[in-house]
Scaffold this motif. Structure first.
Motif, mmCIF file in Angstrom:
data_model
loop_
_atom_site.group_PDB
_atom_site.id
_atom_site.type_symbol
_atom_site.label_atom_id
_atom_site.label_comp_id
_atom_site.label_asym_id
_atom_site.label_seq_id
_atom_site.Cartn_x
_atom_site.Cartn_y
_atom_site.Cartn_z
ATOM 1 N N ALA A 243 14.514 32.168 -78.029
ATOM 2 C CA ALA A 243 13.350 32.742 -77.328
ATOM 3 C C ALA A 243 12.301 31.672 -77.006
ATOM 4 C CB ALA A 243 12.715 33.845 -78.179
ATOM 5 N N VAL A 244 12.273 30.602 -77.819
ATOM 6 C CA VAL A 244 11.284 29.539 -77.572
ATOM 7 C C VAL A 244 11.631 28.817 -76.272
ATOM 8 C CG1 VAL A 244 10.285 27.387 -78.453
ATOM 9 C CG2 VAL A 244 10.894 29.210 -80.051
ATOM 10 N N ALA A 245 12.903 28.437 -76.128
ATOM 11 C CA ALA A 245 13.329 27.722 -74.926
ATOM 12 C C ALA A 245 13.257 28.638 -73.710
ATOM 13 C CB ALA A 245 14.742 27.188 -75.125
ATOM 14 N N GLU A 246 13.715 29.885 -73.898
ATOM 15 C CA GLU A 246 13.678 30.863 -72.792
ATOM 16 C C GLU A 246 12.257 31.042 -72.273
ATOM 17 O OE1 GLU A 246 16.850 33.895 -74.486
ATOM 18 O OE2 GLU A 246 14.869 34.787 -74.095
ATOM 19 N N GLY A 247 11.347 31.269 -73.192
ATOM 20 C CA GLY A 247 9.949 31.501 -72.810
ATOM 21 C C GLY A 247 9.393 30.306 -72.056
ATOM 22 N N GLY A 248 9.712 29.102 -72.564
ATOM 23 C CA GLY A 248 9.226 27.889 -71.920
ATOM 24 C C GLY A 248 9.754 27.752 -70.501
#
Ligand code: ADP
Length: 293
Positions: A243-248
């Motif tokens: 979710a961290v990479a996706e959100g970024g």
């Protein structure tokens, strides 16, 4: 009287906190706290930490700005969903920062095209940073988070000398090699008398998106070890979470993209630690009425 542990201190993370600022105090007069986010090398998640710290701070109802000063690879236009947007000039000739997720955002990326120079020399860095600090209409802010370029060279030193910083956060990953980088970062800030608020260990452990299992794929605990060796606070560990990479990538950092996620919680916890450290480093406790011991 026995002093309570910092975790037991009732911190009102409101707009009352004003840390001590080191450097050119004529710049950013309306900004109470200027926090630099640094790393010894690229790719450790420095920009991700900067964006999410800023968002976590603004969740508490404070006014927050985010300055992407990573001249070598500005990532805030993508991370904040502001690709292809351009700031405008106000009537009094100041640059208006863009607004996103309830924050003011300014980035080298808004100004540079694809033909951005790869090498920046000290005087050029100084000039552009002066502009970002002095000619952007930041208004009154409780926190300005500055995403520094990775490394500890001339450009970084110029930045840390020019901006009136309240403190710095150093981002590392758990691998051993980061110790050397973190030490260099610490020295850079010591050179300009900027307090290091602490170390954040990013990509600490892996959280399986399906079963929620925790796996420590790198050697865990490097950030904590570094902080002990360098005698600076450990601000917390952030999991590797998709979710961290996706959100970024999607223009909404994980604190807003997946507010219930473990990573979002970890960022909130780091933000609380950052504010605690700002309070500790503030030389005049009368300026922090929120602090109740
Ligand atoms: P830096 O600013 O240090 O160069 P970035 O913040 O741009 O690093 O992050 C590099 C890449 O790693 C980005 O694609 C980002 O989404 C990803 N990333 C950073 N932290 C995490 C994390 N905790 N979990 C998953 N992906 C992450």
């Amino acid at each position: 009287m026995e002093l309570p542990e910092i975790d037991q201190v009732n911190i009102e993370v409101g707009s009352q906190i004003r840390g001590r600022r080191v450097g050119n105090d004529s710049l950013l007069q309306g900004v109470k706290n200027v926090i630099a986010v640094a790393s010894g090398k690229g790719g450790v998640g420095k920009s991700t930490v900067a964006a999410n710290l800023a968002l976590a701070l603004s969740e508490w109802g404070t006014s927050v700005g985010l300055l992407d000063a990573d001249i070598y690879g500005p990532s805030m236009p993508t991370m904040m969903g502001l690709l292809n947007e351009k700031p405008t000039a106000s009537a009094d000739g100041l640059i208006e920062p863009l607004r996103r997720h309830d924050m003011s955002v300014m980035s080298m990326g808004f100004l540079l095209g694809d033909d951005a120079p790869v090498i920046w020399r000290g005087p050029m860095v100084h000039k552009i940073i002066q502009q970002f600090l002095g000619q952007v209409n930041w208004g009154a802010l409780d926190y300005l988070v500055i995403d520094l370029p990775p490394g500890t060279g001339d450009a970084q030193l110029t930045l840390t000398q020019t901006a009136p910083l309240s403190g710095a956060v150093i981002v590392t990953t758990p691998q051993d090699v980061s110790l050397l980088d973190a030490r260099k970062g610490l020295r850079m800030f010591q050179q300009v008398n900027v307090p290091v608020l602490g170390i954040v260990e990013n990509m600490s452990y892996y959280l399986c998106p399906h079963c929620g299992d925790r796996a420590e794929i790198f050697r865990h605990g490097g950030g904590k070890k570094v902080s002990e060796e360098l005698n600076v606070p450990f601000l917390g560990e952030i999991p590797i979470e998709s979710a961290v990479a996706e959100g970024g990538d999607q223009g909404a950092p994980v604190v807003t993209h997946a507010p219930e996620s473990a990573a979002a919680d970890a960022f909130r916890s780091c933000a609380r630690q950052v504010v605690s450290q700002l309070m500790i480093h503030s030389f005049d406790s009368a300026e922090i009425p929120g602090l109740k011991l």
